[in-house]
Motif scaffolding. Structure first.
Motif, short mmCIF file in Angstrom:
data_model
loop_
_atom_site.label_atom_id
_atom_site.label_comp_id
_atom_site.label_asym_id
_atom_site.label_seq_id
_atom_site.Cartn_x
_atom_site.Cartn_y
_atom_site.Cartn_z
N MET A 63 0.83 -1.21 0.00
CA MET A 63 0.00 0.00 0.00
C MET A 63 0.86 1.26 0.00
SD MET A 63 -1.48 0.07 3.88
CE MET A 63 -1.17 -1.57 4.49
N LEU A 64 2.05 1.17 0.63
CA LEU A 64 2.92 2.34 0.75
C LEU A 64 3.42 2.84 -0.60
CD1 LEU A 64 4.49 4.17 2.80
CD2 LEU A 64 6.32 2.48 2.73
N HIS A 71 -4.34 1.18 -4.01
CA HIS A 71 -3.90 1.47 -2.65
C HIS A 71 -5.04 1.29 -1.64
CE1 HIS A 71 -4.02 4.30 0.75
NE2 HIS A 71 -2.79 3.89 0.96
N ARG A 75 -5.25 -1.24 1.49
CA ARG A 75 -5.30 -0.71 2.84
C ARG A 75 -6.52 -1.22 3.61
NH1 ARG A 75 -3.08 4.62 5.54
NH2 ARG A 75 -4.47 4.70 7.32
N GLY A 221 6.62 0.15 11.51
CA GLY A 221 6.37 0.76 12.81
C GLY A 221 7.48 0.62 13.83
N THR A 224 10.50 3.72 13.83
CA THR A 224 9.75 4.96 13.98
C THR A 224 9.20 5.11 15.42
OG1 THR A 224 7.92 3.73 12.99
CG2 THR A 224 9.04 5.31 11.59
N ARG A 271 7.92 11.24 -3.45
CA ARG A 271 6.93 11.01 -4.48
C ARG A 271 7.58 11.17 -5.85
NH1 ARG A 271 4.70 9.49 -0.43
NH2 ARG A 271 2.67 10.14 0.37
N ALA A 321 3.61 14.61 11.13
CA ALA A 321 4.58 13.55 11.45
C ALA A 321 4.15 12.19 10.90
CB ALA A 321 4.79 13.46 12.96
N VAL A 326 -4.09 10.01 1.62
CA VAL A 326 -4.43 8.58 1.56
C VAL A 326 -3.40 7.68 2.25
CG1 VAL A 326 -5.85 8.71 -0.53
CG2 VAL A 326 -3.39 8.26 -0.74
N HIS A 327 -2.15 8.13 2.30
CA HIS A 327 -1.13 7.28 2.92
C HIS A 327 -0.91 7.62 4.40
CE1 HIS A 327 0.12 5.25 -0.76
NE2 HIS A 327 -0.03 6.41 -1.36
N CYS A 329 -0.39 7.56 8.04
CA CYS A 329 0.14 6.36 8.71
C CYS A 329 -0.96 5.43 9.25
CB CYS A 329 1.06 6.77 9.84
SG CYS A 329 1.70 5.36 10.76
N GLY A 331 -0.43 3.03 11.24
CA GLY A 331 -0.14 2.67 12.63
C GLY A 331 -0.14 3.84 13.60
#
Ligand code: HEM
Length: 380
Positions: A63-64, A71, A75, A221, A224, A271, A321, A326-327, A329, A331
């Motif tokens: 998905m990333l 995507h 997701r 995750g 990070t 991107r 952060a 759409v992306h 996070c 988590g």
């Protein structure tokens, strides 16, 4: 990077860097706009063990690095278990795990926040959610670190780093392939089972896609969240009234958001322009790489009053952060919960805490923000 961000905000908020062959975007509004326009600024780029843009090694489709509509379909497979209501139930368990790590060092009077707590905690939590047996998690942490950062010794050659990354990736793939096989025969209530049985655009995922999915969940995750917990201790110690000055949970919630803004664990995402377009007054060509500095956006004086000051009760605090659009996070809620529970458990267990060293080594990465070790002395 913060003085540099200030300079960029004033002098070249959007610029082309000839050396790195990419655009850099520093201002909050521009970062936000790019992240919210996936049609023009695509996430589709090869994502391999060697890093973005390199094409050797196994290219993973996750998905990333996929754009809508695919995507969104990918997701959706794992959205529910990461929603606030679902992760909330993990709090007591996260507290138990944290207490175990504290028990292991409580007689020493000193701990390294990075190695003794902030590193093992996220791996353990995500490995359990995915459905990885607890006994294998040390091994997991090693693969995950090697794939993200290269082998531990920083002195080895680029060639060796690459080899180690490829090997870790291959080992992890083999491990997951076996685990997937076992789950097909014996489904459980875990993410592996969700991913195996998911239908995306009418078909189940291929073996490679399933592997990529699990690898992403496992890796995204870890470092990070490690950096978030560690950066929180640093911020409280050096920019506020001491580590344990944020004891009550209400103020801790806001304080964690301010840590995310002030010392964002991920400073930049990238991107690729899909078409000739404009970024501010600049002409961007199809195929150009665009690096979006969310860490800089979080220090933009047009968005945040006094951005260079750590304000633990800052509110509102619409930092980027965790990205945006759409992306955003997947988590984020889990990471926040882990940080709050880990910190509040430290506060419960220790009467006082202070940094044991002032010279801290940053993690070796241009897009991650954290330190390699954070020794803290405490009294109970
Ligand atoms: C995406 C940051 C923790 C899983 C992202 C993005 C950022 C981010 C900036 C956007 C990437 C982009 O737009 O290209 C962080 C930070 C964390 C954290 C700062 C900790 C403090 C986690 C955790 C997980 C996770 C605990 C657990 C599984 C993901 C996934 C994506 C993602 C799967 C891709 C989402 C998508 O493409 O729709 N994260 N993350 N992250 N994060 Fe996190």
């Amino acid at each position: 990077p913060f003085p540099w961000y200030r300079e960029m905000h004033e002098e070249s908020p959007i610029r082309y860097d000839e050396d790195r062959e990419c655009w850099d975007v520093f201002r909050y509004d521009d970062v936000h706009d790019v992240l919210h326009d996936p049609e023009t600024f695509s996430s589709e780029r090869p994502l391999t063990a060697q890093g973005e843009g390199e094409t050797d090694g196994m290219a993973l489709e996750t998905m990333l690095n996929t754009d809508p509509p695919r995507h969104d379909e990918l997701r959706k497979v794992v959205d529910d278990p990461f929603k606030p209501g679902a992760v909330k139930h993990l709090a007591p368990h996260i507290r138990d795990i944290t207490n175990e790590y504290i028990d292991a060092v409580v007689d020493d009077g000193e701990l390294d926040v990075v190695a003794d707590l902030a590193t093992p905690l996220p791996v353990t939590v995500i490995a359990e959610l995915i459905g990885v047996p607890a006994d294998d998690r040390e091994q997991f942490k090693q693969w995950s670190d090697t794939i993200v950062e290269g082998p531990e010794a920083a002195t080895v050659s680029a060639e060796t780093v690459k080899e180690a990354q490829l090997q870790a990736q291959a080992e992890m793939a083999t491990y997951f392939t076996e685990l997937i096989e076992r789950r097909r025969e014996d489904p459980r209530d875990d993410l592996i089972s969700d991913v195996i049985h998911a239908e995306v655009e009418g078909t189940t995922l291929s073996e490679g896609e399933t592997l990529g999915f699990l690898a992403l969940l496992l890796i995204a995750g870890n470092i990070t969240t490690t950096n978030l917990i560690t950066n929180a201790i640093r911020c409280f110690a050096t920019l506020h009234d001491g580590i344990e000055s944020v004891r009550d949970i209400a103020s801790l919630e806001l304080a964690v958001e301010e840590v995310l803004r002030y010392q964002s664990p991920i400073q930049a995402v990238s991107r690729v322009a899909t078409t000739d377009t404009r970024l501010g007054e600049h002409s961007v060509e199809a195929g150009d790489r665009v690096v979006v500095w969310n860490g800089a956006a979080n220090h933009d004086g047009d968005k945040f009053d006094d951005p260079g000051t750590f304000v633990p009760d800052r509110s509102p605090n619409q930092h980027l952060a965790f990205g945006s659009g759409v992306h955003f996070c997947l988590g984020a809620h889990l990471a926040r919960l882990e940080a709050r529970v880990a910190l509040s458990t430290l506060f419960d267990r220790f009467e006082t805490m202070q940094l044991a060293e002032t010279e801290l080594q940053p993690v070796e990465s241009t897009f991650l923000y954290g330190v390699q070790r954070l020794p803290v002395q405490f009294s109970t």
